[in-house]
Enzyme design. Structure first.
Site, PDB file in Angstrom:
ATOM      1  N   GLN A 222       7.560 126.864 -35.931  1.00  0.00           N
ATOM      2  CA  GLN A 222       7.746 128.292 -36.200  1.00  0.00           C
ATOM      3  C   GLN A 222       7.636 129.102 -34.911  1.00  0.00           C
ATOM      4  O   GLN A 222       7.826 130.313 -34.931  1.00  0.00           O
ATOM      5  CB  GLN A 222       6.697 128.770 -37.205  1.00  0.00           C
ATOM      6  CG  GLN A 222       6.821 128.122 -38.568  1.00  0.00           C
ATOM      7  CD  GLN A 222       5.747 128.532 -39.556  1.00  0.00           C
ATOM      8  OE1 GLN A 222       5.193 127.684 -40.226  1.00  0.00           O
ATOM      9  NE2 GLN A 222       5.446 129.810 -39.664  1.00  0.00           N
ATOM     10  N   ARG A 369       1.386 131.833 -45.417  1.00  0.00           N
ATOM     11  CA  ARG A 369       2.019 133.040 -45.945  1.00  0.00           C
ATOM     12  C   ARG A 369       1.015 134.190 -45.983  1.00  0.00           C
ATOM     13  O   ARG A 369       0.804 134.832 -47.017  1.00  0.00           O
ATOM     14  CB  ARG A 369       2.575 132.760 -47.323  1.00  0.00           C
ATOM     15  CG  ARG A 369       3.924 133.412 -47.433  1.00  0.00           C
ATOM     16  CD  ARG A 369       4.775 132.898 -48.478  1.00  0.00           C
ATOM     17  NE  ARG A 369       5.936 133.779 -48.523  1.00  0.00           N
ATOM     18  CZ  ARG A 369       6.942 133.604 -49.310  1.00  0.00           C
ATOM     19  NH1 ARG A 369       6.967 132.592 -50.112  1.00  0.00           N
ATOM     20  NH2 ARG A 369       7.951 134.428 -49.300  1.00  0.00           N
ATOM     21  N   CYS A 370       0.421 134.439 -44.827  1.00  0.00           N
ATOM     22  CA  CYS A 370      -0.667 135.408 -44.782  1.00  0.00           C
ATOM     23  C   CYS A 370      -0.885 135.793 -43.338  1.00  0.00           C
ATOM     24  O   CYS A 370      -0.580 135.033 -42.436  1.00  0.00           O
ATOM     25  CB  CYS A 370      -1.887 134.729 -45.378  1.00  0.00           C
ATOM     26  SG  CYS A 370      -3.430 134.885 -44.527  1.00  0.00           S
ATOM     27  N   GLU A 739       4.928 137.875 -46.643  1.00  0.00           N
ATOM     28  CA  GLU A 739       3.771 137.197 -47.230  1.00  0.00           C
ATOM     29  C   GLU A 739       2.998 138.035 -48.233  1.00  0.00           C
ATOM     30  O   GLU A 739       2.090 137.524 -48.896  1.00  0.00           O
ATOM     31  CB  GLU A 739       2.817 136.822 -46.113  1.00  0.00           C
ATOM     32  CG  GLU A 739       2.296 138.061 -45.405  1.00  0.00           C
ATOM     33  CD  GLU A 739       1.803 137.781 -44.008  1.00  0.00           C
ATOM     34  OE1 GLU A 739       2.280 136.825 -43.396  1.00  0.00           O
ATOM     35  OE2 GLU A 739       0.933 138.509 -43.554  1.00  0.00           O
TER      36      GLU A 739
END
Ligand code: CDP
Length: 787
Positions: A222, A369-370, A739
């Site tokens: 990523q 996702r945060c 997210e």
């Protein structure tokens, strides 16, 4: 920017179809495992079967002798190259291949490099490792006790299993508020360990050319640019010779931010052997050894007045970091951005104390996702508010309304010093309640209770903090957090945009083209978006924590505006007028008062290469590095209705209303897609996802039979609504959204089940809310209250 104007070019505000989906739905994507290079070897990793043991010996002679095996690499081989240990993203060290001890089940011990993947796997069976087992610590509280066996005896001066201590907020002010409070609500809760589980596992094809020294790493990352620099620093390779290429990525969700041992060993193997080496982990390897998420044990206390005004929050937390402190988060932030623990509320005081523990579990602590531990904070405050409402006898929606930061209070400085940019929390909640038919449902709930049916309504009003970040405060492993965009408009008016962030399914190829379309008036279908090749894109810190839109999205807008400024000069030259006399409407300059005298952006682009004025540089291109002045603060309200079967403990979501506000939306359809995915992950965490361990440190949750993910059958129906409160500092008013739903929604599901069971005296059930746990909580409450 009036977004409606840009429909004809597919600009901001329009649900342009995702361009990338064409290749995905035809099965024509290229993932790392699709890459096959001439002479390529295959690598498999031997992992520890035990959670804590001293390595007595490793005998790899039989494996080395196996036909097809080219080499076996152990930790001792890496010592010679100073690669047996590597730095983590949280400033700790992590074993690449174990030399002294293994510290968690699944830890990397040796690697077999072979002509085929099968020979590599067969080779693993022939490696003989003698382990001298040590006591195992899977409970962070026990790990922190005096005299607990030391997990990190490799670290000089480390005499306990404490990996950090951290504190924020104003202790004195918080203590005072608690002394004066009418009511103190307490909640001890564990946000359990879960896993991002992307569909595509992690992998690499490392290709070091022995004659040129060029090292091309095709990998699942990523953050390709950061990986390039860290590889250069750690491995001592010249950075210009390292090219990280990230092809299509099958989901990341934070799991593909860290550097994993497999990446390092495959690169070292390619360097030493002189042939490309592929390593693709299997599902179990991904689940047991790569970055987990959460695992926070939190004790929260909320101080309130009798009429429900919140005065302070106090948190003591212990984080279970596993064997190496490898959380992927900014250097300064030992507990990520847990600072957001005051949530959406005008809370005068806050104090947080945190301690990190080493345990015999896999390292990670990734931002699943945060935005770096925001999820845990958001869960805690929303669960506390639910319990406070019950104790005060105030409706939970009303309690929230009484305490929300009002829209006229923005920019608002929270008790932990974060400056929230904009919001309208009352509006979002009211919209959600209205769409649910809240009052009617409360009446139905009361009627149902009389009939012995247990309906519940759960609310979670979350505030997120995304867009890391202002470089003065945020860095990853020392690399400052900014992002970039490079835009080139070709003579025929078509363009290539290169960005430093990395899509893993979010649709950047579509949305970033839409930004350029709005700014320059070039149709979004005429703009090619490129990313994920460090030789050919400007430097960036990558995509996680919903940072792409707030950072690279802003950079894209700014670089396009720079080009528009130059285009204006070119247009003035073409129209033989002054810049001041020109008017801009999307895609066209015209002479003020003479609208028939105009040139399109395509005319201007052609002139930039064929007819530019003397003294002006030819071409129409530029690059921008954007350092955001602040984070952005998306928010929303989620309302869930459930029915609980008290005989079995099963619960079913009957309605799920989501109101999200991520400022100006580039592509509402893509935003909704992001929210759907996030709500599903939030539901999964609340209902079923769990990585746990037995007392010997065996990981439970090594496959998708034990680690439950919801299918489309399990996933509740979602009803989505939006408000759009622009961020005042973002060039076109956007905030991130990727997210939010995973961060905000778990508390809504849990609050709904607790709300249903409140008449029975149930005040807490730990996630995931499996039927057996819900049933047990009902029995325990019944026994306690005698009902
Ligand atoms: O960093 P990441 O891409 O995961 O998160 P994001 O910046 O929140 O963006 C997720 C997707 O939603 C991207 O395709 C964005 O361009 C899109 N988005 C949008 O259309 N409007 C917004 N206000 C925020 C994101």
């Amino acid at each position: 920017m009036a977004v409606q104007e840009h429909e004809h070019v597919g600009g901001i505000g329009h649900s342009v179809k995702r361009r990338e989906d064409d290749r995905f739905i035809r099965g024509a994507g290229t993932y790392v495992d699709d890459i096959s290079l001439p002479g390529m070897l295959h690598m498999a990793i031997l992992r520890s079967p035990v959670a804590h043991a001293r390595i007595v010996s490793i005998d790899s002679s039989a494996a080395t002798a196996l036909p097809g095996v080219v080499a076996v690499i152990t930790g001792n081989d890496l010592v010679a190259h100073n690669l047996a240990w590597m730095p983590t993203l949280s400033g700790d060290t992590q074993a690449v291949l174990a030399t002294d001890k293994v510290r968690f089940q699944g830890q990397e011990v040796a690697a077999v490099i072979a002509e085929t993947p099968y020979a590599a796997r067969d080779g693993l069976e022939l490696i003989d490792v003698e382990y001298d087992e040590l006591p195992v610590l899977v409970n962070p509280f026990k790990a922190l006790e005096d005299g607990a066996p030391l997990i990190r005896d490799d670290k000089e001066g480390q005499d306990s299993n404490r990996c950090y201590s951290w504190e924020t907020g104003d202790k004195a002010a918080t203590d005072r508020a608690f002394d004066e409070a009418d009511l103190v609500v307490k909640l001890a809760t564990h946000y359990p360990r879960c896993h991002p589980s992307p569909l595509e596992t992690c992998g690499i094809v490392a290709d070091v050319n022995p004659s040129t020294g060029k090292c091309v790493l095709h990998m699942t990352s990523q953050a390709p640019h950061a990986i390039r620099t860290l590889f250069a620093i750690v491995a001592g390779l010249p950075e210009q010779n390292i090219q990280v290429k990230t092809p299509d990525i099958g989901g990341g969700f934070g799991n593909k931010v860290p550097i994993y041992p497999g990446y390092v060993v495959a690169t070292a193997a390619s360097l030493l052997i002189g042939r490309p080496v592929k390593w693709i982990e299997d599902r179990s390897e991904n689940l047991i050894s790569t970055g987990f998420a959460r695992d926070y044990h939190m004790q929260g206390e909320l101080a309130l007045t009798r009429d429900g005004k919140m005065k302070a929050i106090r948190v003591n937390l212990v984080s279970d970091n596993g064997a190496f402190f490898a959380d992927a988060q900014p250097s300064k932030c030992k507990v990520g951005l847990f600072h957001i623990v005051t949530g959406s509320y005008d809370m005068p005081a806050a104090h947080v104390v945190a301690e990190g523990a080493y345990t015999n579990k896999a390292p990670g602590g990734v931002a699943y996702r945060c935005s770096f531990r925001v999820t845990e904070a958001s869960y805690l405050i929303e669960r506390l508010v639910q319990n406070a409402a019950a104790e005060l006898g105030i409706d939970p929606a009303e309690l929230r309304r009484r305490n929300f930061i009002r829209s006229d209070q923005f920019p608002y400085t929270s008790a932990t010093g974060f400056v929230y940019d904009s919001g309208d929390y009352h509006r979002a909640l009211d919209l959600a309640l209205d769409k649910l038919g809240y009052d009617d449902l409360r009446a139905e709930q009361a009627r149902a209770r009389e009939q012995g049916r247990y309906l519940g309504i759960g609310i979670a009003s979350f505030t997120e903090v995304v867009g890391a970040g202002p470089s003065k405060d945020y860095d990853i492993a020392g690399l400052k957090m900014f992002d970039s965009a490079e835009l080139r408009v070709h003579p025929t008016g078509k363009a290539i945009l290169k960005i430093g962030v990395q899509t893993q399914g979010q649709g950047h190829e579509t949305t970033f083209a839409q930004i350029v379309a709005s700014e320059l008036g070039i149709p979004s279908t005429d703009i090619l978006v490129q990313y994920g090749d460090t030789d050919n894109t400007p430097y960036g810190l990558g995509t996680y924590a919903s940072r792409s839109t707030p950072t690279a999205g802003a950079a894209t807008s700014i670089v396009a505006r720079k080009l528009r400024d130059k285009a204006r000069k070119l247009a003035a030259h073409l129209l033989e007028t002054s810049e001041e006399d020109l008017e801009w409407e999307t895609g066209k300059f015209s002479v003020r008062g003479a609208p028939d005298r105009s040139v399109t952006i395509q005319d201007v682009a052609f002139a930039a290469y064929t007819n530019h004025p003397q003294g002006m540089e030819a071409g129409l291109e530029g690059v921008t590095y954007y350092d955001p002045p602040n984070m952005t603060y998306p928010f929303g309200s989620y309302v869930v209705a459930v029915e609980v079967d008290t005989d079995t403990g099963q619960w079913k979501v009957t309605r799920m209303i989501a109101v999200d506000d991520c400022g100006v939306r580039i592509n509402p359809m893509i935003v909704e897609g992001q929210i759907h995915g996030g709500l599903t992950e939030g539901y999964a965490i609340a209902a079923m996802e769990l990585i746990t361990f037995d007392e010997d440190g065996n990981c439970i949750g090594q496959n998708f039979l034990d680690y439950l993910l919801p299918t489309s059958w399990d996933t509740p129906p979602f009803e989505l609504y939006a408000t759009e409160t622009p961020s005042p500092h973002h060039p076109f008013g956007a905030k991130g959204v990727g997210e939010s739903a995973t961060v905000g929604s778990p508390a809504a599901y849990v609050n709904a089940v607790i709300d249903a069971l409140q008449p029975l005296g149930v005040t807490n059930i730990e996630m995931p809310l499996t039927a057996d746990k819900v049933w047990a909580a009902i029995q325990e409450a019944k026994a306690r209250t005698g009902s």
